[in-house]
Design a protein around this motif. Structure first.
Motif, PDB file in Angstrom:
ATOM      1  N   ALA A 231       0.801  -1.214   0.000  1.00  0.00           N
ATOM      2  CA  ALA A 231       0.000   0.000   0.000  1.00  0.00           C
ATOM      3  C   ALA A 231       0.839   1.273   0.000  1.00  0.00           C
ATOM      4  O   ALA A 231       0.326   2.354  -0.278  1.00  0.00           O
ATOM      5  N   PHE A 232       2.135   1.137   0.295  1.00  0.00           N
ATOM      6  CA  PHE A 232       2.971   2.311   0.528  1.00  0.00           C
ATOM      7  C   PHE A 232       3.995   2.556  -0.572  1.00  0.00           C
ATOM      8  O   PHE A 232       4.254   3.706  -0.925  1.00  0.00           O
ATOM      9  N   LEU A 233       4.592   1.501  -1.108  1.00  0.00           N
ATOM     10  CA  LEU A 233       5.697   1.645  -2.051  1.00  0.00           C
ATOM     11  C   LEU A 233       5.193   1.945  -3.462  1.00  0.00           C
ATOM     12  O   LEU A 233       4.499   1.119  -4.057  1.00  0.00           O
ATOM     13  N   PRO A 234       5.532   3.094  -4.033  1.00  0.00           N
ATOM     14  CA  PRO A 234       5.183   3.330  -5.430  1.00  0.00           C
ATOM     15  C   PRO A 234       5.947   2.359  -6.335  1.00  0.00           C
ATOM     16  O   PRO A 234       7.101   2.020  -6.058  1.00  0.00           O
ATOM     17  N   PRO A 235       5.328   1.903  -7.416  1.00  0.00           N
ATOM     18  CA  PRO A 235       6.031   0.954  -8.284  1.00  0.00           C
ATOM     19  C   PRO A 235       7.176   1.574  -9.080  1.00  0.00           C
ATOM     20  O   PRO A 235       8.145   0.898  -9.414  1.00  0.00           O
ATOM     21  N   GLU A 236       7.073   2.849  -9.386  1.00  0.00           N
ATOM     22  CA  GLU A 236       8.090   3.508 -10.201  1.00  0.00           C
ATOM     23  C   GLU A 236       9.215   4.058  -9.327  1.00  0.00           C
ATOM     24  O   GLU A 236       8.967   4.680  -8.291  1.00  0.00           O
ATOM     25  N   SER A 238      11.173   6.544  -9.892  1.00  0.00           N
ATOM     26  CA  SER A 238      11.128   8.002  -9.812  1.00  0.00           C
ATOM     27  C   SER A 238      10.189   8.461  -8.704  1.00  0.00           C
ATOM     28  O   SER A 238      10.480   9.444  -7.994  1.00  0.00           O
ATOM     29  N   GLU A 239       9.069   7.764  -8.530  1.00  0.00           N
ATOM     30  CA  GLU A 239       8.139   8.107  -7.468  1.00  0.00           C
ATOM     31  C   GLU A 239       8.713   7.760  -6.101  1.00  0.00           C
ATOM     32  O   GLU A 239       8.493   8.461  -5.117  1.00  0.00           O
ATOM     33  N   GLN A 240       9.457   6.672  -6.024  1.00  0.00           N
ATOM     34  CA  GLN A 240      10.104   6.312  -4.769  1.00  0.00           C
ATOM     35  C   GLN A 240      11.117   7.377  -4.348  1.00  0.00           C
ATOM     36  O   GLN A 240      11.215   7.745  -3.177  1.00  0.00           O
ATOM     37  N   LYS A 241      11.869   7.875  -5.324  1.00  0.00           N
ATOM     38  CA  LYS A 241      12.843   8.925  -5.032  1.00  0.00           C
ATOM     39  C   LYS A 241      12.145  10.182  -4.524  1.00  0.00           C
ATOM     40  O   LYS A 241      12.615  10.826  -3.570  1.00  0.00           O
ATOM     41  N   ARG A 242      11.020  10.530  -5.126  1.00  0.00           N
ATOM     42  CA  ARG A 242      10.283  11.711  -4.675  1.00  0.00           C
ATOM     43  C   ARG A 242       9.736  11.513  -3.265  1.00  0.00           C
ATOM     44  O   ARG A 242       9.722  12.449  -2.461  1.00  0.00           O
ATOM     45  N   LEU A 243       9.295  10.309  -2.964  1.00  0.00           N
ATOM     46  CA  LEU A 243       8.778  10.018  -1.633  1.00  0.00           C
ATOM     47  C   LEU A 243       9.871  10.208  -0.582  1.00  0.00           C
ATOM     48  O   LEU A 243       9.654  10.841   0.456  1.00  0.00           O
ATOM     49  N   VAL A 244      11.056   9.653  -0.856  1.00  0.00           N
ATOM     50  CA  VAL A 244      12.172   9.776   0.088  1.00  0.00           C
ATOM     51  C   VAL A 244      12.587  11.237   0.243  1.00  0.00           C
ATOM     52  O   VAL A 244      12.809  11.725   1.358  1.00  0.00           O
ATOM     53  N   ALA A 245      12.685  11.948  -0.873  1.00  0.00           N
ATOM     54  CA  ALA A 245      13.081  13.358  -0.814  1.00  0.00           C
ATOM     55  C   ALA A 245      12.077  14.171  -0.004  1.00  0.00           C
ATOM     56  O   ALA A 245      12.466  15.051   0.788  1.00  0.00           O
ATOM     57  N   ALA A 246      10.788  13.890  -0.169  1.00  0.00           N
ATOM     58  CA  ALA A 246       9.765  14.624   0.571  1.00  0.00           C
ATOM     59  C   ALA A 246       9.825  14.315   2.058  1.00  0.00           C
ATOM     60  O   ALA A 246       9.659  15.216   2.904  1.00  0.00           O
ATOM     61  N   ARG A 247      10.080  13.055   2.404  1.00  0.00           N
ATOM     62  CA  ARG A 247      10.144  12.659   3.814  1.00  0.00           C
ATOM     63  C   ARG A 247      11.262  13.399   4.554  1.00  0.00           C
ATOM     64  O   ARG A 247      11.123  13.727   5.727  1.00  0.00           O
ATOM     65  N   PHE A 268      19.840   3.567  -6.934  1.00  0.00           N
ATOM     66  CA  PHE A 268      18.924   3.827  -5.822  1.00  0.00           C
ATOM     67  C   PHE A 268      18.124   2.576  -5.484  1.00  0.00           C
ATOM     68  O   PHE A 268      17.608   1.874  -6.361  1.00  0.00           O
ATOM     69  N   HIS A 269      18.036   2.286  -4.185  1.00  0.00           N
ATOM     70  CA  HIS A 269      17.245   1.141  -3.712  1.00  0.00           C
ATOM     71  C   HIS A 269      16.412   1.578  -2.523  1.00  0.00           C
ATOM     72  O   HIS A 269      16.924   2.205  -1.591  1.00  0.00           O
ATOM     73  N   PHE A 270      15.131   1.245  -2.551  1.00  0.00           N
ATOM     74  CA  PHE A 270      14.212   1.645  -1.493  1.00  0.00           C
ATOM     75  C   PHE A 270      13.250   0.504  -1.241  1.00  0.00           C
ATOM     76  O   PHE A 270      12.609  -0.004  -2.176  1.00  0.00           O
ATOM     77  N   ASP A 271      13.143   0.084   0.007  1.00  0.00           N
ATOM     78  CA  ASP A 271      12.252  -1.031   0.298  1.00  0.00           C
ATOM     79  C   ASP A 271      11.910  -1.039   1.781  1.00  0.00           C
ATOM     80  O   ASP A 271      12.529  -0.346   2.591  1.00  0.00           O
ATOM     81  N   ALA A 272      10.934  -1.862   2.105  1.00  0.00           N
ATOM     82  CA  ALA A 272      10.537  -2.048   3.495  1.00  0.00           C
ATOM     83  C   ALA A 272      11.504  -2.980   4.203  1.00  0.00           C
ATOM     84  O   ALA A 272      12.136  -3.836   3.577  1.00  0.00           O
ATOM     85  N   LEU A 273      11.627  -2.820   5.498  1.00  0.00           N
ATOM     86  CA  LEU A 273      12.243  -3.844   6.322  1.00  0.00           C
ATOM     87  C   LEU A 273      11.161  -4.889   6.578  1.00  0.00           C
ATOM     88  O   LEU A 273      10.134  -4.591   7.204  1.00  0.00           O
ATOM     89  N   ALA A 274      11.375  -6.066   6.051  1.00  0.00           N
ATOM     90  CA  ALA A 274      10.346  -7.099   6.125  1.00  0.00           C
ATOM     91  C   ALA A 274      10.996  -8.465   6.226  1.00  0.00           C
ATOM     92  O   ALA A 274      12.167  -8.642   5.872  1.00  0.00           O
ATOM     93  N   GLN A 275      10.222  -9.413   6.706  1.00  0.00           N
ATOM     94  CA  GLN A 275      10.680 -10.797   6.782  1.00  0.00           C
ATOM     95  C   GLN A 275       9.742 -11.697   5.988  1.00  0.00           C
ATOM     96  O   GLN A 275       8.584 -11.356   5.750  1.00  0.00           O
ATOM     97  N   ILE A 276      10.274 -12.844   5.584  1.00  0.00           N
ATOM     98  CA  ILE A 276       9.474 -13.867   4.922  1.00  0.00           C
ATOM     99  C   ILE A 276       9.380 -15.069   5.853  1.00  0.00           C
ATOM    100  O   ILE A 276      10.402 -15.579   6.333  1.00  0.00           O
TER     101      ILE A 276
END
Length: 381
Positions: A231-236, A238-247, A268-276
């Motif tokens: 629900a949170f991570l944009p697929p693109e 470029s959008e992820q970069k904008r999200l990080v820059a805004a935060r 650039f790499h952006f992801d959740a801290l998550a477990q499987i």
């Protein structure tokens, strides 16, 4: 039972390919990227994983290409030094200890270069069907091939796992945090050094380390957010970069200058801290290794070690089983389940400690997670 397809060419995939080839298997590695992926964070080879790379004959090369950090500083909003140490770093632990911190892409290149498997880049598994005798694979390129076994080593968001084990949301446990990493010029003039800039509230802050002989630097920023990745991570990107820059738009220290390099950062790499979490790491003739099967998240500091040890054990059990993949997969899981559980619990402890919370809860085990992890001894095959 000798033809094996491995999906993913980061850490677990090339390591597994090396060991399977050593045991006489015919190995193909397919990787969606057009080559070995650049970038990613600095990762740690620890404990039994040190012995795995030693047995692969690449330990000296891994040490030679380590980050070789000499220490770290903690700074405030205006760059004032709050503390400094040459005993440890935030990313790699004790300076001068037996563990090795190395860039993910450097380790991937070393592992891939160690073996002689067939690598197919720019393609991926589109679908697969299996029966008692084989696995029939259709690739996104349209190619069709048949294998005896398929192993998913394609990360926390494994498409192999999705095809065989079901939707990601059935297995992914979000730890409530996000992490971004990218490369910048070393304009801070860091000399084998790491600088940490803590922030308050939901922000972890930032960390910058010099790498590759101080020619460049890697930037990390992290923050807490309960929203799950779907629900949170944009697929693109470029959008992820904008999200990080805004935060981090109102952060202090050098973050405004570091964020200016986001737009052009190719790695650039952006992801959740998550477990499987899975009840089983195999289904029929398909198995999972590393993050695809049991991601511990960067909060554990053990993901690379789990991938290397997992690859070593899976290959060893397949060789030992003499063609009985069901027996090999069961032995692989028996051997590693406690080690994996301990490492995943360690991530929960680390997250709780960072937030100033009780360190028990979900992480409670008969022994402490660290004791479980440290007790693991590598088998001989």
């Amino acid at each position: 039972m000798r033809r094996v397809l491995i999906s993913g060419a980061s850490i677990a995939g090339p390591a597994l390919a090396y060991w399977l080839r050593r045991y006489g298997f015919e190995v193909t590695v397919v990787e969606r990227a057009r080559g070995l992926r650049p970038g990613g964070q600095a990762i740690d080879v620890r404990g039994p994983a040190i012995e795995v790379v030693r047995r692969m004959g690449v330990l000296e090369e891994v040490r030679r290409r380590s980050t070789d950090l000499r220490g770290m500083s903690v700074v405030g909003d205006n760059g004032e030094e709050l503390s400094t140490t040459t005993d440890r770093t935030a990313s790699g632990g004790d300076v001068g200890g037996p563990d090795v911190e190395i860039l993910r892409d450097d380790l991937a290149a070393i592992l891939a270069g160690a073996g002689e498997a067939e690598y197919v880049f720019g393609d991926a598994i589109a679908s697969l069907e299996q029966d008692d005798g084989e696995v029939r694979v259709v690739f996104e390129s349209g190619a069709r091939r048949t294998f005896d076994l398929v192993v998913g080593a394609d990360g926390v968001h494994s498409s192999t796992r999705r095809l065989v084990f079901g939707p990601e949301e059935d297995h992914l446990r979000h730890l409530g945090s996000y992490l971004a990493v990218w490369t910048v010029p070393n304009f801070l003039g860091l000399d084998r050094w790491e600088v940490v800039y803590p922030m308050s509230g939901d922000f972890w802050g930032a960390m910058v380390m010099s790498v590759r002989g101080n020619r460049e630097a890697r930037v990390y920023v992290g923050f807490d957010a309960d929203a799950p990745p779907a629900a949170f991570l944009p697929p693109e990107v470029s959008e992820q970069k904008r999200l990080v820059a805004a935060r981090f738009a109102h952060a202090g220290w050098e973050l405004p200058r570091l964020l200016k390099h986001l737009a052009d950062a190719p790695d650039f790499h952006f992801d959740a801290l998550a477990q499987i979490h899975l009840d089983a790491w195999s289904r029929g003739r398909v198995a999972l290794v590393g993050d695809a099967g049991y991601c511990g998240s960067p909060a554990s500091g053990q993901g690379t070690s789990m991938a290397l040890v997992g690859a070593y054990v899976l290959a060893g059990e397949l060789a030992r089983a003499g063609g009985d993949h069901a027996a090999a997969f069961a032995a692989y899981e028996r051997e590693l389940r406690a080690y994996v559980t301990g490492n995943q619990a360690l991530a929960l402890v680390n997250q709780a400690r960072r937030r100033g919370q009780d360190e028990t809860g979900e992480a409670a085990l008969p022994q402490s997670p660290r004791e479980v992890v440290d007790a693991y001894t590598l088998k001989d095959y």
